[in-house]
Motif scaffolding. Sequence first.
Motif, PDB file in Angstrom:
ATOM      1  N   MET A 113      51.557  30.054  46.800  1.00  0.00           N
ATOM      2  CA  MET A 113      51.138  29.892  45.528  1.00  0.00           C
ATOM      3  C   MET A 113      51.896  27.925  45.391  1.00  0.00           C
ATOM      4  O   MET A 113      51.455  27.029  45.220  1.00  0.00           O
ATOM      5  CB  MET A 113      50.996  29.948  44.683  1.00  0.00           C
ATOM      6  CG  MET A 113      50.652  30.311  42.868  1.00  0.00           C
ATOM      7  SD  MET A 113      51.351  30.901  41.898  1.00  0.00           S
ATOM      8  CE  MET A 113      52.921  30.798  41.508  1.00  0.00           C
TER       9      MET A 113
ATOM     10  N   VAL B  86      43.625  27.193  41.706  1.00  0.00           N
ATOM     11  CA  VAL B  86      44.272  28.715  41.628  1.00  0.00           C
ATOM     12  C   VAL B  86      44.055  29.915  42.866  1.00  0.00           C
ATOM     13  O   VAL B  86      43.301  30.100  42.763  1.00  0.00           O
ATOM     14  CB  VAL B  86      43.598  29.147  40.355  1.00  0.00           C
ATOM     15  CG1 VAL B  86      44.542  30.290  39.652  1.00  0.00           C
ATOM     16  CG2 VAL B  86      43.468  28.178  38.979  1.00  0.00           C
ATOM     17  N   GLN B  87      45.575  29.835  42.833  1.00  0.00           N
ATOM     18  CA  GLN B  87      45.958  30.981  43.603  1.00  0.00           C
ATOM     19  C   GLN B  87      46.841  31.674  42.978  1.00  0.00           C
ATOM     20  O   GLN B  87      46.756  31.796  42.236  1.00  0.00           O
ATOM     21  CB  GLN B  87      46.663  30.008  44.587  1.00  0.00           C
ATOM     22  CG  GLN B  87      45.528  29.515  45.639  1.00  0.00           C
ATOM     23  CD  GLN B  87      44.687  30.490  46.764  1.00  0.00           C
ATOM     24  OE1 GLN B  87      44.414  31.303  46.552  1.00  0.00           O
ATOM     25  NE2 GLN B  87      43.757  29.262  47.159  1.00  0.00           N
ATOM     26  N   GLY B  88      47.351  32.390  44.260  1.00  0.00           N
ATOM     27  CA  GLY B  88      48.083  33.672  43.505  1.00  0.00           C
ATOM     28  C   GLY B  88      47.892  35.443  44.021  1.00  0.00           C
ATOM     29  O   GLY B  88      48.158  36.279  43.262  1.00  0.00           O
TER      30      GLY B  88
ATOM     31  N   LYS C 279      49.153  39.647  39.098  1.00  0.00           N
ATOM     32  CA  LYS C 279      48.410  39.018  37.637  1.00  0.00           C
ATOM     33  C   LYS C 279      49.367  37.719  37.010  1.00  0.00           C
ATOM     34  O   LYS C 279      49.386  36.584  36.845  1.00  0.00           O
ATOM     35  CB  LYS C 279      48.894  39.882  37.008  1.00  0.00           C
ATOM     36  CG  LYS C 279      47.899  39.927  35.400  1.00  0.00           C
ATOM     37  CD  LYS C 279      48.218  41.030  34.181  1.00  0.00           C
ATOM     38  CE  LYS C 279      47.704  40.105  32.831  1.00  0.00           C
ATOM     39  NZ  LYS C 279      47.578  41.528  31.971  1.00  0.00           N
TER      40      LYS C 279
ATOM     41  N   ARG D  37      48.717  34.425  39.537  1.00  0.00           N
ATOM     42  CA  ARG D  37      47.651  34.265  39.036  1.00  0.00           C
ATOM     43  C   ARG D  37      47.603  33.442  37.225  1.00  0.00           C
ATOM     44  O   ARG D  37      47.412  32.541  37.449  1.00  0.00           O
ATOM     45  CB  ARG D  37      46.419  35.278  38.262  1.00  0.00           C
ATOM     46  CG  ARG D  37      46.391  35.562  40.081  1.00  0.00           C
ATOM     47  CD  ARG D  37      45.179  34.403  40.632  1.00  0.00           C
ATOM     48  NE  ARG D  37      44.807  34.960  42.452  1.00  0.00           N
ATOM     49  CZ  ARG D  37      44.323  34.726  42.537  1.00  0.00           C
ATOM     50  NH1 ARG D  37      43.178  32.640  42.229  1.00  0.00           N
ATOM     51  NH2 ARG D  37      43.512  34.892  44.096  1.00  0.00           N
ATOM     52  N   LYS D  38      48.756  34.340  36.641  1.00  0.00           N
ATOM     53  CA  LYS D  38      49.107  33.036  35.333  1.00  0.00           C
ATOM     54  C   LYS D  38      49.596  32.046  35.074  1.00  0.00           C
ATOM     55  O   LYS D  38      48.920  30.786  35.131  1.00  0.00           O
ATOM     56  CB  LYS D  38      49.125  35.018  34.317  1.00  0.00           C
ATOM     57  CG  LYS D  38      49.522  33.522  32.643  1.00  0.00           C
ATOM     58  CD  LYS D  38      50.207  35.187  31.743  1.00  0.00           C
ATOM     59  CE  LYS D  38      50.464  34.377  31.103  1.00  0.00           C
ATOM     60  NZ  LYS D  38      51.525  33.748  30.675  1.00  0.00           N
TER      61      LYS D  38
ATOM     62  N   SER E 150      49.428  29.929  38.132  1.00  0.00           N
ATOM     63  CA  SER E 150      48.973  29.262  39.160  1.00  0.00           C
ATOM     64  C   SER E 150      47.653  28.360  38.144  1.00  0.00           C
ATOM     65  O   SER E 150      47.651  27.469  37.982  1.00  0.00           O
ATOM     66  CB  SER E 150      48.414  30.210  39.669  1.00  0.00           C
ATOM     67  OG  SER E 150      47.669  28.401  40.532  1.00  0.00           O
TER      68      SER E 150
ATOM     69  N   ILE F  39      38.664  28.435  41.055  1.00  0.00           N
ATOM     70  CA  ILE F  39      39.618  29.935  41.620  1.00  0.00           C
ATOM     71  C   ILE F  39      39.613  30.258  43.147  1.00  0.00           C
ATOM     72  O   ILE F  39      38.307  30.411  43.453  1.00  0.00           O
ATOM     73  CB  ILE F  39      39.053  31.044  40.588  1.00  0.00           C
ATOM     74  CG1 ILE F  39      39.447  30.170  39.089  1.00  0.00           C
ATOM     75  CG2 ILE F  39      40.488  31.806  41.210  1.00  0.00           C
ATOM     76  CD1 ILE F  39      39.035  31.595  38.430  1.00  0.00           C
TER      77      ILE F  39
ATOM     78  N   MET G  51      41.774  39.573  38.174  1.00  0.00           N
ATOM     79  CA  MET G  51      41.924  38.100  38.941  1.00  0.00           C
ATOM     80  C   MET G  51      40.899  36.972  37.728  1.00  0.00           C
ATOM     81  O   MET G  51      42.227  36.297  37.265  1.00  0.00           O
ATOM     82  CB  MET G  51      42.480  38.001  40.236  1.00  0.00           C
ATOM     83  CG  MET G  51      43.691  38.629  40.549  1.00  0.00           C
ATOM     84  SD  MET G  51      45.003  38.817  40.258  1.00  0.00           S
ATOM     85  CE  MET G  51      44.937  40.234  38.240  1.00  0.00           C
ATOM     86  N   THR G  52      39.781  37.086  37.834  1.00  0.00           N
ATOM     87  CA  THR G  52      39.182  35.842  37.373  1.00  0.00           C
ATOM     88  C   THR G  52      40.020  36.575  35.679  1.00  0.00           C
ATOM     89  O   THR G  52      39.162  35.329  34.689  1.00  0.00           O
ATOM     90  CB  THR G  52      37.815  36.484  37.919  1.00  0.00           C
ATOM     91  OG1 THR G  52      37.741  36.571  39.120  1.00  0.00           O
ATOM     92  CG2 THR G  52      37.001  35.246  37.365  1.00  0.00           C
TER      93      THR G  52
ATOM     94  N   VAL H 237      42.599  34.451  34.746  1.00  0.00           N
ATOM     95  CA  VAL H 237      42.889  32.881  35.002  1.00  0.00           C
ATOM     96  C   VAL H 237      41.521  32.773  34.091  1.00  0.00           C
ATOM     97  O   VAL H 237      41.687  31.105  33.588  1.00  0.00           O
ATOM     98  CB  VAL H 237      42.085  32.281  36.458  1.00  0.00           C
ATOM     99  CG1 VAL H 237      41.881  31.024  36.898  1.00  0.00           C
ATOM    100  CG2 VAL H 237      43.509  33.647  37.550  1.00  0.00           C
TER     101      VAL H 237
END
Length: 376
Positions: free
Chosen positions: A162, A193-195, A199, A202-203, A205, A219, A234-235, A238
């Motif tokens: 990431m 956005v990756q990760g 959580k 993802r936050k 990123s 994403i 995850m969606t 984000v």
Amino acid sequence: MKFEIATKDPESRARAGSIITGHGVIETPIFMPVGTIGTVKGIHQRELEDVINADIILGNTYHLYLRPGIDIINKAGGLHKFISWDRPILTDSGGYQVYSLSNNRKIKEEGVMFSSHIDGSKHFFTPEKAIDIQKKIGADIIMAFDECTPYPCAYDYAKRSMKMTHRWLDRCLEHMRKSDGLYGYEQCLAPIVQGSVYKDLRKESAEFIASRGADINAIGGLSVGEPHEDMYAMTDVVTEILPEDKPRYLMGVGTPANLLESIALGIDMFDCVLPTRNARHGLIYTSDGVINIKNAKWADDFSPLDANLGIETSSRFTKAYVRHLFQVKELLGAQITSLHNLSFFLQLVREARRRIQDGTFVNWKNNLVPKLSQRI
């Protein structure tokens, strides 16, 4: 590029909007047919325009770079002219191939060395080269170069990847600013956005990507084998962070149920090879569920593929006939099912748009999702 939100759903994050590009307007939510090498498999451009009515299609940087080659596309005046398509195009940067060609690539900070899946020749992609190639291809929306991590993926690897994707993004943005497009219309860059399924990553990123102020945000790294519940979680994380006034693109997703659930989470754009790839294997998506047309139960079923879809292909040809075409390995079978499936996906997201606009989206989605996922 401009994004205008026409309607927001009161019970979810779903919204109906319009993306305005140099090659026309994209009404969202939208599903984008995948044309990896300059063609949506088995579908004529005329059918994309007149039957499916696709607002936008995809091309792939890595594959187009290898064949026919960027010089040929450039000499043609860009991919739009090369393939005779005057609506918007989005190109993947090659970041997905970092994942899908894991046995034929080597990653380092500067970029990625690929061994061609065609002849084994070596090709080195940097963030800057990915931008240059996509500018020559001439896509309206070009993707930042990133690493799409696999699933499962260790936390430490996901974090390192990431961070590198973020550094690559800044290089893409800087290089994007240095030169204009080649064909007289605007091209915009979409960060990713990756990760993985973590959580906190993802936050982090999403916050990094949001801070860059891009016209569209994507994403990535989902729909790579993780459970659907993880993809939705995850969606959800984000879309709480990415700017509400910019389109959100969930890459590589997915099934009809995935689309509807993700629209409810605030996603505007999708792409996936699923409708055409599965069509070539006889899997048909319908308003009643999923059909394997190769099964013997359809041999004497003379009902149409899907009378509710409202297109000639789906109402004209019977299940028995299409099964026969697959049994005798006639190419027309795959053409019919590909056209049907893409039409089904496009009509699904357009019905979602109508439901958002009239305020009935969530109830409609909740009733439809179980039906779409069943095998019949």
